[in-house]
Design a protein around this motif. Structure first.
Motif, PDB file in Angstrom:
ATOM      1  N   ASP A 179       0.834  -1.200   0.000  1.00  0.00           N
ATOM      2  CA  ASP A 179       0.000   0.000   0.000  1.00  0.00           C
ATOM      3  C   ASP A 179       0.874   1.259   0.000  1.00  0.00           C
ATOM      4  O   ASP A 179       2.008   1.225   0.487  1.00  0.00           O
ATOM      5  CB  ASP A 179      -0.860  -0.007   1.276  1.00  0.00           C
ATOM      6  N   ASP A 180       0.347   2.344  -0.538  1.00  0.00           N
ATOM      7  CA  ASP A 180       1.039   3.650  -0.501  1.00  0.00           C
ATOM      8  C   ASP A 180       2.464   3.522  -1.008  1.00  0.00           C
ATOM      9  O   ASP A 180       3.386   4.156  -0.476  1.00  0.00           O
ATOM     10  CB  ASP A 180       1.062   4.224   0.922  1.00  0.00           C
ATOM     11  N   GLU A 235      -3.676   4.454  -7.087  1.00  0.00           N
ATOM     12  CA  GLU A 235      -4.629   4.900  -6.070  1.00  0.00           C
ATOM     13  C   GLU A 235      -4.994   6.362  -6.302  1.00  0.00           C
ATOM     14  O   GLU A 235      -4.201   7.132  -6.841  1.00  0.00           O
ATOM     15  CB  GLU A 235      -3.997   4.836  -4.680  1.00  0.00           C
TER      16      GLU A 235
HETATM   17 MG    MG Z   1      -3.165   3.481  -0.009  1.00  0.00          MG
END
Ligand code: MG
Ligand code: C2E
Ligand code: MG
Ligand code: MG
Length: 280
Positions: A179-180, A235
């Protein structure tokens, strides 16, 4: 220091500190009640294939409807919960609810995945992996339908055991996404563990794609993922322009307010039923 600035400065800082401690205590004490009284719920944000426009999955995002404070964002309370063992109870609650919702979705759609966010502490817990594995077996969820999102940062605290931990989740049939991606401070060594299924390119890069300087960075992340034969998600897609560019750049999946906002499970099911999920 506060002392150097005299008594007044010191007196100024103290109430602020007390306020922060009080907030932390309120959150930590309140979360148990929130679990018991069903003040928690999940929103689901769809994930789309850039190529086909099909909704291929959704990410579970935790919400807390607080009786006094109103709706609390996970960005506010999760970091506080992560400071205590309570993150285990919260993670179990999220996994349970998400797994049961996924079961319902799979009655409608054969191929669908639901992702849950796993905090660093929970990721490295043997019991957490076992718990989710049993949940998956109990509900007869096929492999690769339940996935987890972890951050780069959650791996640096446990670098030596990291590979073994990731392999355990992987063996349980649970896909692992970073994530990220691009915002952490870890090395890229863990990407070589062969357990990672894909990178979620952080929304800050997507937001700076058109007017900023992030295009070469996104290109590099896509090339990195391609060379490792793993997937990519962009995202935070908010505009058609971002969507088109990212698709042309070769990003595999997309997520963002411009495609679909996080929504309750009923709305998600409805979206799946009406096939409105296919985007041009
Ligand atoms: Mg994220
Ligand atoms: P995340 O996992 O990176 O989730 C994406 C966040 O970006 C979500 O915020 C989502 O609503 C928001 N977002 C999605 N598309 C867009 C967009 O186009 N523009 C903008 N500005 N934002 C967008 P949310 O729901 O507030 O969650 C914040 C963070 O809280 C999550 O970031 C995740 O790190 C954490 N979180 C959420 N649920 C859980 C959970 O069940 N467990 C744990 N440990 N963390 C969670
Ligand atoms: Mg996430
Ligand atoms: Mg985030």
């Amino acid at each position: 220091s506060a002392k150097q600035h005299g008594r007044n400065q010191f007196a100024f800082f103290q109430p602020q500190m007390t306020e922060e401690i009080r907030e932390h205590l309120e959150i930590q004490q309140g979360i148990k009640e929130a679990i018991d009284k069903d003040y928690l719920y999940l929103d689901y944000q769809p994930l789309y294939s850039m190529e086909s426009g099909q909704m291929i999955g959704a990410e579970a995002l935790l919400r807390w409807r607080h009786p006094i404070k109103g709706l609390l964002s996970p960005a506010r309370f999760i970091p506080i919960i992560e400071e205590s063992d309570l993150i285990e109870d919260v993670t179990r609650w999220v996994a349970n609810r998400a797994a049961r919702d996924l079961k319902k979705i799979l009655d409608l759609r054969e191929h669908f995945s639901v992702a849950i966010n796993i905090s660093g502490a929970a990721l490295h817990q043997l019991e957490m992996c076992e718990y989710i594995c049993e949940l998956k077996q109990h509900l007869a969820l096929p492999d690769k339908t339940l996935s987890i999102e972890i951050t780069e940062t959650s791996m640096i605290s446990h670098l030596d055991s990291c590979e073994a931990v990731l392999r355990r989740w992987k063996r349980a049939g649970i896909d692992i996404w970073i994530d990220d991606f691009g915002t952490g401070y870890s090395s890229l060594a863990y990407l070589n563990s062969l357990s990672i299924d894909g990178l979620k390119i952080d929304q800050s890069f997507v937001h700076n794609l058109i007017d900023g300087h992030s295009r070469p960075l996104i290109d590099a992340m896509i090339a990195l993922a391609d060379s490792l034969s793993i997937g990519t998600v962009a995202e935070g897609i908010e505009t058609d322009r971002q969507h088109e560019e990212l698709k042309a750049m070769g990003v595999e999946y997309g997520q963002g307010f411009g495609l679909a906002r996080p929504m309750r499970i009923d709305a998600l099911m409805q979206l799946l039923e009406t096939e409105e999920n296919v985007r041009p």
